[in-house]
Write a protein that holds these residues in place. Structure first.
Motif, short mmCIF file in Angstrom:
data_model
loop_
_atom_site.label_atom_id
_atom_site.label_comp_id
_atom_site.label_asym_id
_atom_site.label_seq_id
_atom_site.Cartn_x
_atom_site.Cartn_y
_atom_site.Cartn_z
N MET A 128 43.82 39.60 30.69
CA MET A 128 44.22 41.00 30.71
C MET A 128 43.72 41.72 29.47
N TYR A 184 48.66 42.69 28.13
CA TYR A 184 49.69 41.96 28.86
C TYR A 184 50.97 42.78 28.95
N ASN A 202 51.44 45.99 28.78
CA ASN A 202 51.25 47.26 29.49
C ASN A 202 50.50 47.09 30.81
N SER A 203 50.23 45.84 31.19
CA SER A 203 49.64 45.51 32.50
C SER A 203 48.34 46.26 32.77
N PRO A 250 44.48 45.63 33.39
CA PRO A 250 43.63 44.47 33.73
C PRO A 250 42.28 44.51 33.03
#
Length: 282
Positions: A208, A211, A213-214, A216
């Motif tokens: 990522m 991680y 804050n998601s 990609p």
């Protein structure tokens, strides 16, 4: 002990005699965050005694140091023993005299390194204490929070001790790296990966940009990471937060990368998914 200032959110150290930024640049970046009450700076002396450390030995030659309760991001520090000296990998921002003495009793520190700027902690303090180099990837040099003569810049790959090599893989940060330990896992090879290759809950791998804050990564960068470590033998991976892929790690990394790329490119579909018809916004 050197007096240092710590960012409470990420745990990275700043020299106390410098003007502090209004906001920690590590935490202001979109890969990281600040706690709800904003930027808080702590002198390391303010938290002395508030945390304790415990040691464990996941395999011969490796000592894991856990600081509890977690400080900053909460990485697990690894002390890797070689005949030429020890690597201190990803130290916490929390440091006290007892911990310094414990590491001294285990042979001290010949090199300090981390996978990327989030997990640097009090690396400069350790490097100064043991007159050791702190290896920092040159492509991430804008993120150095504690400038110091102990910092040694490197790029691509660098053998820092016999059998211990830093490998730049990119992805999470341009300089994101792993440490390859050739004789680990009974000579099958070990990667200390930090967040460059993250060990996730089901003991597979993920990749990522952020991680928490998601955010990609692109398929190109995931392939770049896998390709970067491909020349090195490894059967085991230690992640940043205590999770381990104990064996067959190379196969698992390849399969995890294929799975990730397939989902982000919509190359596979879950047969149980329903097709959604989305009406245009008027």
């Amino acid at each position: 002990m050197l007096s240092i200032i710590l960012c409470r959110t990420c745990g990275n150290a700043y020299p106390s005699n410098d003007d502090l930024p209004q906001v920690c640049p590590i935490c202001a970046d979109d890969r990281q965050y600040l706690l709800e009450d904003g930027q808080v700076w702590l002198d390391v002396s303010e938290i002395a005694g508030d945390h304790r450390f415990t040691l464990s030995e996941p395999e011969p030659g490796v000592t894991r140091i856990d600081v509890t309760p977690d400080f900053g991001i909460g990485q697990k520090t690894m002390l890797v023993n070689t005949p030429a000296g020890n690597l201190l990998w990803e130290p916490s921002g929390y440091i006290d005299d007892d911990l310094l003495q414990t590491v001294t009793d285990r042979g001290g520190v010949a090199a300090v390194a981390s996978s990327h700027p989030h997990l640097v902690g009090a690396s400069v303090v350790w490097a100064r204490e043991f007159a050791a180099p702190f290896y920092f990837n040159t492509d991430d040099r804008r993120w150095i929070t504690h400038p110091d003569p102990s910092i040694e810049l490197w790029r691509d790959s660098r053998q820092i001790l016999p059998g211990l090599t830093l490998v730049q893989a990119g992805g999470h940060f341009p300089g994101s790296s792993v440490a390859h330990w050739a004789v680990g896992a009974d000579d099958r090879g070990v990667l200390f990966c930090g967040d460059t290759i993250a060990v996730v809950a089901n003991r597979t791998a993920s990749f990522m940009r952020s991680y928490p804050n998601s955010i990609p990564l692109s398929p190109r960068l995931v392939r770049q990471i896998v390709d970067a470590v491909e020349p090195y033998d490894y059967d085991r991976i230690y992640g940043a937060f205590g999770s381990t892929i104990d064996h067959d790690a190379r196969r698992i990394v390849h399969e995890s990368a294929d799975r990730y790329i397939a989902w982000v490119t919509d190359a596979i579909r879950d047969p149980d998914e329903r097709s959604l018809v989305i009406s245009p916004v008027s």
